[in-house]
Motif scaffolding. Structure first.
Motif, PDB file in Angstrom:
ATOM      1  N   GLU A  36       0.857  -1.172   0.000  1.00 55.41           N
ATOM      2  CA  GLU A  36       0.000   0.000   0.000  1.00 55.41           C
ATOM      3  C   GLU A  36       0.896   1.224   0.000  1.00 55.41           C
ATOM      4  O   GLU A  36       1.808   1.336   0.822  1.00 55.41           O
ATOM      5  N   ARG A  37       0.659   2.125  -0.914  1.00 52.09           N
ATOM      6  CA  ARG A  37       1.529   3.286  -1.025  1.00 52.09           C
ATOM      7  C   ARG A  37       1.314   4.236   0.137  1.00 52.09           C
ATOM      8  O   ARG A  37       0.193   4.634   0.442  1.00 52.09           O
ATOM      9  N   GLY A  38       2.431   4.613   0.792  1.00 54.46           N
ATOM     10  CA  GLY A  38       2.347   5.500   1.931  1.00 54.46           C
ATOM     11  C   GLY A  38       2.443   6.967   1.556  1.00 54.46           C
ATOM     12  O   GLY A  38       2.111   7.842   2.360  1.00 54.46           O
ATOM     13  N   ASN A  39       2.910   7.219   0.329  1.00 59.11           N
ATOM     14  CA  ASN A  39       3.105   8.609  -0.089  1.00 59.11           C
ATOM     15  C   ASN A  39       2.395   8.884  -1.402  1.00 59.11           C
ATOM     16  O   ASN A  39       2.013   7.973  -2.130  1.00 59.11           O
ATOM     17  N   GLU A  40       2.247  10.167  -1.669  1.00 58.80           N
ATOM     18  CA  GLU A  40       1.754  10.571  -2.985  1.00 58.80           C
ATOM     19  C   GLU A  40       2.833  10.301  -4.023  1.00 58.80           C
ATOM     20  O   GLU A  40       4.013  10.302  -3.689  1.00 58.80           O
ATOM     21  N   PRO A  41       2.514  10.078  -5.266  1.00 59.28           N
ATOM     22  CA  PRO A  41       1.151   9.973  -5.776  1.00 59.28           C
ATOM     23  C   PRO A  41       0.532   8.608  -5.488  1.00 59.28           C
ATOM     24  O   PRO A  41       1.243   7.701  -5.106  1.00 59.28           O
ATOM     25  N   PHE A  42      -0.750   8.510  -5.663  1.00 60.07           N
ATOM     26  CA  PHE A  42      -1.495   7.260  -5.461  1.00 60.07           C
ATOM     27  C   PHE A  42      -1.444   6.798  -4.012  1.00 60.07           C
ATOM     28  O   PHE A  42      -1.481   5.601  -3.743  1.00 60.07           O
ATOM     29  N   ARG A  43      -1.311   7.727  -3.086  1.00 59.18           N
ATOM     30  CA  ARG A  43      -1.278   7.366  -1.679  1.00 59.18           C
ATOM     31  C   ARG A  43      -2.504   6.539  -1.305  1.00 59.18           C
ATOM     32  O   ARG A  43      -3.635   6.898  -1.622  1.00 59.18           O
ATOM     33  N   GLY A  44      -2.270   5.428  -0.620  1.00 59.22           N
ATOM     34  CA  GLY A  44      -3.359   4.564  -0.214  1.00 59.22           C
ATOM     35  C   GLY A  44      -3.709   3.498  -1.242  1.00 59.22           C
ATOM     36  O   GLY A  44      -4.346   2.503  -0.926  1.00 59.22           O
ATOM     37  N   LYS A  45      -3.256   3.689  -2.471  1.00 61.20           N
ATOM     38  CA  LYS A  45      -3.500   2.663  -3.491  1.00 61.20           C
ATOM     39  C   LYS A  45      -2.491   1.534  -3.360  1.00 61.20           C
ATOM     40  O   LYS A  45      -1.402   1.712  -2.820  1.00 61.20           O
ATOM     41  N   MET A  46      -2.871   0.373  -3.891  1.00 62.87           N
ATOM     42  CA  MET A  46      -1.936  -0.743  -3.905  1.00 62.87           C
ATOM     43  C   MET A  46      -1.008  -0.594  -5.110  1.00 62.87           C
ATOM     44  O   MET A  46      -1.414  -0.094  -6.154  1.00 62.87           O
ATOM     45  N   ALA A  47       0.226  -1.070  -4.929  1.00 68.00           N
ATOM     46  CA  ALA A  47       1.197  -0.963  -6.010  1.00 68.00           C
ATOM     47  C   ALA A  47       2.214  -2.095  -5.887  1.00 68.00           C
ATOM     48  O   ALA A  47       2.306  -2.760  -4.850  1.00 68.00           O
ATOM     49  N   LEU A  48       2.979  -2.290  -6.937  1.00 69.11           N
ATOM     50  CA  LEU A  48       4.074  -3.254  -6.893  1.00 69.11           C
ATOM     51  C   LEU A  48       5.212  -2.671  -6.067  1.00 69.11           C
ATOM     52  O   LEU A  48       5.482  -1.468  -6.134  1.00 69.11           O
ATOM     53  N   PRO A  49       5.905  -3.503  -5.310  1.00 69.99           N
ATOM     54  CA  PRO A  49       7.089  -3.013  -4.614  1.00 69.99           C
ATOM     55  C   PRO A  49       8.165  -2.619  -5.626  1.00 69.99           C
ATOM     56  O   PRO A  49       8.317  -3.269  -6.656  1.00 69.99           O
ATOM     57  N   GLY A  50       8.859  -1.568  -5.322  1.00 74.08           N
ATOM     58  CA  GLY A  50       9.894  -1.097  -6.241  1.00 74.08           C
ATOM     59  C   GLY A  50      10.316   0.299  -5.862  1.00 74.08           C
ATOM     60  O   GLY A  50       9.721   0.929  -4.989  1.00 74.08           O
ATOM     61  N   GLY A  51      11.357   0.788  -6.507  1.00 69.33           N
ATOM     62  CA  GLY A  51      11.811   2.140  -6.194  1.00 69.33           C
ATOM     63  C   GLY A  51      12.954   2.566  -7.097  1.00 69.33           C
ATOM     64  O   GLY A  51      13.342   1.850  -8.028  1.00 69.33           O
ATOM     65  N   PHE A  52      13.470   3.683  -6.797  1.00 66.34           N
ATOM     66  CA  PHE A  52      14.432   4.321  -7.692  1.00 66.34           C
ATOM     67  C   PHE A  52      15.813   3.676  -7.653  1.00 66.34           C
ATOM     68  O   PHE A  52      16.294   3.240  -6.605  1.00 66.34           O
ATOM     69  N   LEU A  53      16.413   3.620  -8.812  1.00 56.34           N
ATOM     70  CA  LEU A  53      17.778   3.134  -8.952  1.00 56.34           C
ATOM     71  C   LEU A  53      18.714   3.999  -8.122  1.00 56.34           C
ATOM     72  O   LEU A  53      18.646   5.231  -8.173  1.00 56.34           O
ATOM     73  N   GLU A  54      19.570   3.334  -7.367  1.00 58.77           N
ATOM     74  CA  GLU A  54      20.457   4.073  -6.477  1.00 58.77           C
ATOM     75  C   GLU A  54      21.728   4.451  -7.233  1.00 58.77           C
ATOM     76  O   GLU A  54      22.402   3.601  -7.816  1.00 58.77           O
ATOM     77  N   ILE A  55      22.060   5.722  -7.200  1.00 54.51           N
ATOM     78  CA  ILE A  55      23.247   6.224  -7.888  1.00 54.51           C
ATOM     79  C   ILE A  55      24.071   7.039  -6.904  1.00 54.51           C
ATOM     80  O   ILE A  55      23.555   7.964  -6.282  1.00 54.51           O
ATOM     81  N   LYS A  56      25.309   6.632  -6.762  1.00 53.70           N
ATOM     82  CA  LYS A  56      26.236   7.427  -5.953  1.00 53.70           C
ATOM     83  C   LYS A  56      26.900   8.442  -6.879  1.00 53.70           C
ATOM     84  O   LYS A  56      27.566   8.054  -7.837  1.00 53.70           O
ATOM     85  N   ALA A  57      26.710   9.707  -6.603  1.00 51.48           N
ATOM     86  CA  ALA A  57      27.248  10.723  -7.492  1.00 51.48           C
ATOM     87  C   ALA A  57      28.036  11.772  -6.718  1.00 51.48           C
ATOM     88  O   ALA A  57      27.687  12.115  -5.590  1.00 51.48           O
ATOM     89  N   LYS A  58      29.114  12.232  -7.333  1.00 51.93           N
ATOM     90  CA  LYS A  58      29.859  13.360  -6.776  1.00 51.93           C
ATOM     91  C   LYS A  58      29.584  14.572  -7.646  1.00 51.93           C
ATOM     92  O   LYS A  58      29.473  14.462  -8.876  1.00 51.93           O
ATOM     93  N   VAL A  59      29.487  15.725  -7.024  1.00 49.05           N
ATOM     94  CA  VAL A  59      29.225  16.945  -7.793  1.00 49.05           C
ATOM     95  C   VAL A  59      30.321  17.962  -7.524  1.00 49.05           C
ATOM     96  O   VAL A  59      30.959  17.955  -6.467  1.00 49.05           O
ATOM     97  N   ASP A  60      30.547  18.841  -8.494  1.00 47.24           N
ATOM     98  CA  ASP A  60      31.508  19.924  -8.273  1.00 47.24           C
ATOM     99  C   ASP A  60      30.802  21.103  -7.596  1.00 47.24           C
ATOM    100  O   ASP A  60      29.634  21.000  -7.204  1.00 47.24           O
TER     101      ASP A  60
END
Lengths: 253, 253
Positions: A36-60
């Motif tokens: 069950e999604r805890g955040n917007e968008p679609f908060r409260g709706k059911m969804a597949l588990p998943g999430g954003f690709l993790e990227i370690k980045a350095k910035v200038d």
DNA sequence: TCAAAAGTGTTTCCTATACACCCATGA
DNA sequence: TCATGGGTGTATAGGAAACACTTTTGA
């Protein structure tokens, strides 16, 4: 202050989602894992588990990214699955990539989707998601079909994804004995047959079915302690079969 | 001055690459389309045609992205293929996504790869690429195999990709008559057979082969003008077959 | 005229499926 | 003891593969 990340060209967001299947011995139903999604968008709706690709980045100093390192998509799918539901699986396969414009209201988000096969286990809601539960696939698909045009049962385009995943599962178990991963440590031939019958929606003759399954040669016959013959998946043989592209013989037409 | 694009979290680059196959009637060899890279990295090396997903983004005064719209990955693959080689194909299918860290020295670049089947046509180098040519698949694969450990024949991880694509093609033509798309407007049964034999690396009996192909029921028999029977692909029937998930009968074991 | 390619149907063998009987266990 | 679930082997039918002869065309 948290740093920002600046690029010369626009970039998409990339997520990895997982359609995890498991079989419930108690009610004999194939289940799919939803949160069950805890955040917007679609908060409260059911969804597949998943999430954003993790990227370690350095910035200038100006926020421009100078160095970056990513995880693989499959690693991302496994990590998110674990974080959100606590589940770890030993079979995972890429299903496809979903990139329809507008599929995520937050912006340009492309999803790489995996489907996974799990032993029958309990799961709890994890970090991000409010709750994770196994739902009967048939019921979910029925709910999806019964939605009026333009409305979706699950969040994002997960209706479409789950349909694709189930179809893929049905195709795959006809060629590879992946259905055996749905079972517990040891099992009887009847249990296997019930799963296959449920997923494929048809009945098999007991003897012919057993013969076909045993042809694949990935089961060890255990010295029968009780009355019935019990089997155990031979993981080495199973993995070897996965490696060799022996999809070429179909088990069930 | 050109604007930059800033995000709260790091994002990956996303590209779509295409493995395009065509059959050369003249020498009877299956070809794959490669371009010579005009820019770094891997300048001068051969690579698959492809490029970055196009995203239309609006930014606010600070460079933060406020609105964005992307093309689909397949559209991206088709666009890049056209731009770089001039080729337009009518069959394209997703092969998978490649996300091994470090696969692109420029940074975090994930590639969604499609494989395409083309009629036998000539191509020219397009905008980005120095030159585009059809190369015999067998030769390319041989070259890949003969590279010493740690060295690759093609740019990026395209060695691996092209191997996967060819394997997928071999599997797919066993189930769907996609091999017929490799032919010209009209063709003889023998020409079909030669293609299948070349790709699958085995010989078929003429009569059994013809029967199997005709079972698929996607060919129109033309009133034979010349000596031999000529066939023509019936695109409606072919498309209908693609839609219905009838992978379930295998044509060639 | 001869060799090579292509058109046509039949037979054989193998594999998938259908099927029957016996045994063990628990109600 | 009776019903149910499970173990085992066989017979049959249908489809895949092997196969031969004739005709046409181009060298």
């Amino acid at each position: 202050m948290k740093s920002n990340y600046t690029y010369r060209y626009p970039r998409p967001s990339l997520t990895a989602d997982t359609v995890a299947f498991a079989y419930d011995q108690k009610d004999g139903m194939l289940k799919v894992l939803l949160v069950e999604r805890g955040n917007e968008p679609f908060r409260g709706k059911m969804a597949l588990p998943g999430g954003f690709l993790e990227i370690k980045a350095k910035v200038d100093a100006d926020g421009f990214v100078t160095e970056e390192k990513n995880e693989t998509l499959e690693a991302c799918a496994r990590r998110e699955l674990k974080e959100e539901t606590g589940l770890e699986v030993n079979f995972m396969k890429e299903l496809g990539t979903f990139s329809t414009p507008g599929r995520d209201p937050r912006g340009c988000t492309i999803s790489s989707v995996f489907y996974a096969i799990s032993r029958p286990v309990n799961v709890q809601g994890g970090d991000d998601a409010a709750a994770a539960h196994w739902f009967p696939v048939r019921e979910i698909l029925k709910a999806i079909e019964s939605m009026p045009n333009g409305f979706s049962f699950l969040a994002f385009d997960h209706d479409e994804i789950i349909k694709r995943a189930f179809n893929q599962l049905r195709v795959d178990i006809c060629f590879e004995p992946v259905g055996l991963l749905l079972l517990g440590e040891t099992f009887t031939m009847t249990q296997i047959q019930n799963i296959y019958q449920d997923i494929l929606g048809r009945e098999f003759d007991r003897r012919n079915f057993a013969r076909k399954v045993l042809i694949a040669d990935v089961l060890d016959r255990l010295p029968h302690t009780g009355r019935n013959i019990r089997y155990k998946l031979n993981l080495e043989k199973f993995m070897a079969l996965q490696e060799s592209d022996h999809r070429l013989r179909l088990l069930f037409a």
